[in-house]
Design an enzyme around this catalytic site. Structure first.
Site, short mmCIF file in Angstrom:
data_model
loop_
_atom_site.label_atom_id
_atom_site.label_comp_id
_atom_site.label_asym_id
_atom_site.label_seq_id
_atom_site.Cartn_x
_atom_site.Cartn_y
_atom_site.Cartn_z
N LYS A 43 0.84 -1.21 0.00
CA LYS A 43 0.00 0.00 0.00
C LYS A 43 0.88 1.26 0.00
CE LYS A 43 -0.24 -0.43 5.00
NZ LYS A 43 -0.99 -1.00 6.12
N ARG A 141 -10.31 0.11 14.95
CA ARG A 141 -10.19 0.68 13.60
C ARG A 141 -11.02 -0.18 12.67
NH1 ARG A 141 -4.39 1.21 10.56
NH2 ARG A 141 -4.78 -1.03 10.49
N TYR A 271 13.44 31.11 7.35
CA TYR A 271 12.32 31.93 7.82
C TYR A 271 12.32 32.14 9.34
CZ TYR A 271 10.10 30.99 3.29
OH TYR A 271 9.82 30.90 1.96
N MET A 319 10.15 24.63 1.75
CA MET A 319 9.48 23.70 0.83
C MET A 319 10.45 23.04 -0.15
SD MET A 319 6.32 24.29 -1.82
CE MET A 319 5.17 24.94 -0.63
#
Ligand SMILES: *Cc1c(COP(=O)(O)O)cnc(C)c1O
Length: 382
Positions: A43, A141, A271, A319
Site C-alpha cells: 500500500k 479501527r 524563515y 518547501m
C-alpha cells in the site's frame, strides 16, 4: 556504499536497492514455517518505494500475494499484469465494489452493511465476490467488532455468490504490549473456533504484521503473515529476533547541493529567525525540503551527510530547500551529493535516527516522500 551520481540534473532522489528486497524477503521466508503464506503489503506506493517496480521484484522474490489499502492501488497491480490474489485491507466504499469484484480482488468485509452492499452487486451480476472477514479484536479501527462477528459469519455463509476465503485481525500493540496482544489473540482464537474446519481449510487465517514476526511460532494456528516494513529492510521494533534477520534498508534518500556561500555572523538563516548565526558561516543550500518529504520538525535539529560528514540543518526546512552548516567541510561545490537517509562514506543516517529528529515513525518517513522525489532503481548491488 555511496550513492551513484547517476544524473546531475536530478535534484532530489531516492535509490531503491532491488537486490536488498530479495535478501529481506528470503530471510523472512526462512524464518517462517513453510506452510505460512507471505502476504506482501505494498500500500501507499509500496511504502514510498514505487509500486510497480517493487511489486514485481517482490513477486520474483517469492511472496505469495499482495495486500493494498484500496481498489485504486489494486488496479495498479492488475495494470502491470499481476493476476494473483490482492487483498484490500481497508473497508470498501459502496461505489468501489463493482470495480473491486470486476478486478477479482479479495474484499475485506468489516460490517454487515458492507456485506449487504456487496451482495446487492454480485446478486445482479454473474460474478462471485472473494471475501475475507476482518475482526476488530480491540484496536477500534477497521474490522467488525468481535462481538458482532458471529452474525457476519452467518450472513457471509448465506450468500451463494460469496466465496469466503479468509479471516484476520490486526494487533495494535504488537511492538509494545505483549499482554494486550495476547488478549487480542485470544479473542480471535475464540472466534476462529466458530468457523468449521472445512471452512478454515480453504482460508487464509492471519493476524501478524512485521512486528508479529518477533513472536510467530511454528504451532501458530495462523497460516499467513502480512509483511510491510520488514521487507523494506526496517525492523518495526527493537526485538532481537527481528534484528537477527539482519534486514537491509532498501531505500536511501539524496539531493544535490545547489549553492554554496559565506554568510556573516548575525545572519538569520531561513524563515522566522529561528537560527541566527553566531559566527561567520559557510552554508550549502540543498535542493530538498518538506515538498520532498523532509519534515519541518527536522529544522535546527537534523543532520544530512555531505562528503561523508554530518552537517547540521540551519533554520527552518523550507518547501524546496534546506540549509546546511558546512563551515568545517572544505571544497563543497554545487552539484555535490547530500544524503538525507542512508550511507555516505563511512557514516550512515538510519531511518530511526531521522525519525527521532523529524518527529515521525518509520512508516511515515517512507510514505511522506513525495512524488517530486525521483525513484531510481538499482539492480547492480550484491
Ligand atoms: C499496513 C498493514 C500491515 C503491514 O504492517 P507492517 O508493520 O508495515 O508490517 C499489516 N496489516 C494491516 C492490516 C495493515 O494495514
Amino acid at each position: 556504499m555511496s550513492p551513484a551520481n547517476h544524473d546531475a540534473a536530478t535534484r532530489a532522489w531516492v535509490e531503491i536497492d532491488l537486490p536488498a528486497i530479495d535478501r529481506n524477503v528470503g530471510r523472512i521466508k526462512l524464518a517462517l514455517p513453510r506452510h505460512v503464506r507471505y502476504v506482501a503489503v505494498v500500500k501507499a506506493n509500496a511504502y514510498g518505494h514505487g509500486m510497480p517496480e517493487v511489486a514485481t521484484r517482490l513477486m520474483q522474490a517469492g511472496v505469495d500475494c499482495f495486500a493494498v489499502a484500496n481498489v485504486e492501488e489494486a488496479s495498479r497491480l492488475r495494470e502491470i499484469g499481476h493476476e494473483g490474489d490482492i487483498l484490500l485491507l481497508s473497508p470498501t466504499l459502496p461505489g468501489e465494489m463493482a470495480r473491486a469484484v470486476a478486478l477479482g480482488l479479495d474484499i475485506t468485509l468489516n460490517s454487515l452493511a458492507e456485506a449487504t452492499a456487496l451482495a446487492a452487486i454480485v446478486n445482479t451480476s454473474a460474478l462471485t465476490a472473494k471475501v475475507h472477514i476482518k475482526v476488530d479484536t480491540g484496536m477500534g479501527r477497521a474490522g467488525v467488532w468481535h462481538e458482532a462477528a458471529p452474525e457476519l459469519f452467518t450472513y457471509v455463509r448465506s450468500q451463494a455468490r460469496f466465496d469466503w476465503r479468509g479471516i484476520y485481525t490486526h494487533f495494535s500493540e504488537a511492538d509494545s504490549d505483549a499482554g494486550f496482544t495476547t488478549e487480542q489473540r485470544q479473542i480471535f482464537l475464540r472466534l476462529l473456533a466458530l468457523v468449521a474446519p472445512a471452512e478454515k481449510a480453504r482460508m487464509l487465517i492471519h493476524a501478524d504484521n512485521s512486528a508479529g514476526l518477533e513472536s510467530f511460532s511454528a504451532d501458530s494456528p495462523f497460516n499467513a503473515v502480512r509483511i510491510g516494513l520488514m521487507q523494506y529492510g526496517l525492523p518495526p521494533s527493537a526485538g532481537s529476533f527481528l534484528a537477527s534477520l539482519k534486514p537491509e534498508p532498501v531505500l536511501s534518500f539524496h539531493a544535490h547541493v545547489v549553492l554554496v556561500k559565506d554568510l556573516p555572523a548575525g545572519t538569520a538563516v531561513s524563515y522566522n529567525r529561528t537560527k541566527v548565526l553566531s559566527r561567520p558561516t559557510r552554508v550549502a543550500i540543498v535542493a530538498v525540503g518538506y515538498g520532498d518529504g523532509v519534515p519541518t520538525a527536522a529544522s535546527n535539529r537534523g543532520f544530512f551527510l555531505l562528503h561523508g560528514r554530518r552537517c547540521p540543518i540551519l533554520g527552518r526546512v523550507t518547501m524546496d530547500q534546506t540549509i546546511l552548516d558546512i563551515t568545517d567541510i572544505p571544497d563543497v561545490v554545487a552539484g555535490d551529493i547530500v544524503t538525507i537517509l542512508g550511507a555516505q562514506g563511512k557514516d550512515r543516517i538510519a531511518v530511526a535516527e531521522f525519525c527521532a529528529w523529524a518527529d515521525c515513525i518509520p512508516w511515515e518517513a517512507l510514505c511522506t516522500l513525495t512524488q517530486r522525489v525521483r525513484r531510481v532503481y538499482r539492480t547492480d548491488r550484491t
